[in-house]
Design a protein around this motif. Sequence first.
Motif, PDB file in Angstrom:
ATOM      1  N   GLU A 159       0.863  -0.899   0.268  1.00 19.89           N
ATOM      2  CA  GLU A 159       0.000  -0.316  -0.105  1.00 19.89           C
ATOM      3  C   GLU A 159       0.712   1.186   0.091  1.00 19.89           C
ATOM      4  OE1 GLU A 159      -3.442  -1.770   2.648  1.00 19.89           O
ATOM      5  OE2 GLU A 159      -2.528  -0.558   3.499  1.00 19.89           O
ATOM      6  N   GLU A 213      -0.140   7.825  -0.554  1.00 19.61           N
ATOM      7  CA  GLU A 213      -0.455   8.365  -1.915  1.00 19.61           C
ATOM      8  C   GLU A 213       0.280   9.227  -2.644  1.00 19.61           C
ATOM      9  OE1 GLU A 213      -4.309   9.219  -1.078  1.00 19.61           O
ATOM     10  OE2 GLU A 213      -5.261   6.436  -1.162  1.00 19.61           O
ATOM     11  N   ASP A 271       4.557   1.836 -12.457  1.00 19.60           N
ATOM     12  CA  ASP A 271       2.950   1.838 -12.328  1.00 19.60           C
ATOM     13  C   ASP A 271       1.643   1.783 -13.023  1.00 19.60           C
ATOM     14  OD1 ASP A 271       1.199   1.561 -10.018  1.00 19.60           O
ATOM     15  OD2 ASP A 271       0.416   4.590 -10.360  1.00 19.60           O
ATOM     16  N   GLY A 297      -2.099   1.663 -12.307  1.00 19.89           N
ATOM     17  CA  GLY A 297      -2.104   1.971 -11.085  1.00 19.89           C
ATOM     18  C   GLY A 297      -2.423   3.685 -11.522  1.00 19.89           C
ATOM     19  N   GLN A 298      -2.939   5.055  -9.924  1.00 23.64           N
ATOM     20  CA  GLN A 298      -3.218   5.958 -10.071  1.00 23.64           C
ATOM     21  C   GLN A 298      -2.199   6.532 -11.025  1.00 23.64           C
ATOM     22  OE1 GLN A 298      -4.107   7.700  -6.316  1.00 23.64           O
ATOM     23  NE2 GLN A 298      -2.431   6.578  -5.236  1.00 23.64           N
ATOM     24  N   ASN A 299      -0.650   6.571 -10.764  1.00 21.09           N
ATOM     25  CA  ASN A 299       0.284   6.644 -11.351  1.00 21.09           C
ATOM     26  C   ASN A 299       1.234   6.350 -12.374  1.00 21.09           C
ATOM     27  OD1 ASN A 299       0.387   9.470  -9.194  1.00 21.09           O
ATOM     28  ND2 ASN A 299       1.058   7.680  -7.427  1.00 21.09           N
ATOM     29  N   GLU A 300       0.540   6.038 -13.659  1.00 24.48           N
ATOM     30  CA  GLU A 300       0.883   5.822 -14.358  1.00 24.48           C
ATOM     31  C   GLU A 300       1.455   6.669 -15.053  1.00 24.48           C
ATOM     32  OE1 GLU A 300      -0.865   1.986 -17.842  1.00 24.48           O
ATOM     33  OE2 GLU A 300      -2.119   2.929 -16.426  1.00 24.48           O
ATOM     34  N   SER A 326       1.991  10.859 -19.160  1.00 30.56           N
ATOM     35  CA  SER A 326       0.961   9.710 -18.665  1.00 30.56           C
ATOM     36  C   SER A 326      -0.058   9.438 -20.214  1.00 30.56           C
ATOM     37  CB  SER A 326      -0.106  10.798 -17.896  1.00 30.56           C
ATOM     38  OG  SER A 326      -0.532  11.835 -18.457  1.00 30.56           O
ATOM     39  N   GLN A 369       3.193  15.224 -18.040  1.00 30.30           N
ATOM     40  CA  GLN A 369       3.136  15.507 -16.581  1.00 30.30           C
ATOM     41  C   GLN A 369       4.694  16.727 -15.776  1.00 30.30           C
ATOM     42  OE1 GLN A 369      -0.024  15.271 -14.616  1.00 30.30           O
ATOM     43  NE2 GLN A 369      -0.611  13.588 -15.982  1.00 30.30           N
TER      44      GLN A 369
END
Length: 260
Positions: free
Chosen positions: A88, A91, A193, A196-199, A248, A254
């Motif tokens: 985990e 974030e 990632d 994932g959210q940070n791909e 991204s 980004q």
Amino acid sequence: MPQTNHRSAVALSLCLLLAGAGAQANARAADGLQRLALSDIQEQAQAPQKSVTGDTNPATQIPLPDPVQQAPAPEQTQPLAPAPTEAEPAENVDPARPQVKENGTPAVVEYDFSKLPAPVREMRERILAAAKSGDIEALRPLIGTGENMTTLSLSGFEGDPIEYLKGLSGDSNGQEVLAILVDLLDTGYVHLDAGGQNELYVWPYFFAYPIDKLTPKQMVELYQIITSGDFEEMKTFGAYIFYRIGISPDGKWQFFVAGD
């Protein structure tokens, strides 16, 4: 003699009457004192006592308890947040900062740009075209504005983004920065990632690759971007900290940053 006896009887009668009157007066006085004493007791019995609750009804009076020293309330503390684990991740990790896993498997390095998602491939080609034009203003529409603007500094900056890039360049026109962009986008990349959210797709791959595990061929690729002096400093830090580019999956540029 009879006259004398008559006077004595009258005197005796008068004494008896006075004695009786005195006795009655004393009785009335005593009765008055008794009544006064009873009234005082009744008044004291009827006088309201102070109550903890403020109730003045004598039937509900509660005697005040003896004062006791209360123990201090336990100190309130906030529970500590659990530390993030590998399963985990936190974030708030900045995806633009070095991401080299110690004692982990190095990221897969890709050189085939056709494997890139169409939006990522298109953005890479647009940045390359703008950089090769020699005009740094060509980057402005790709950098964007406001919250959607490309991150150009890990610590933030104020003012115009193009002027900021010119300030980073060794020349006044920002052409050194444009050359760096071309060099970076021509190297291999890594896909980080995935799903994932940070791909992200990041250039150069050294960003996520242990610099102490580079092959001789990879060292040549690294020296196309940095000097040997830069590399010695990076070995001390333990990661590649020169310029990198992140795009991204949806094709948004980004970041273009350097540092740790």
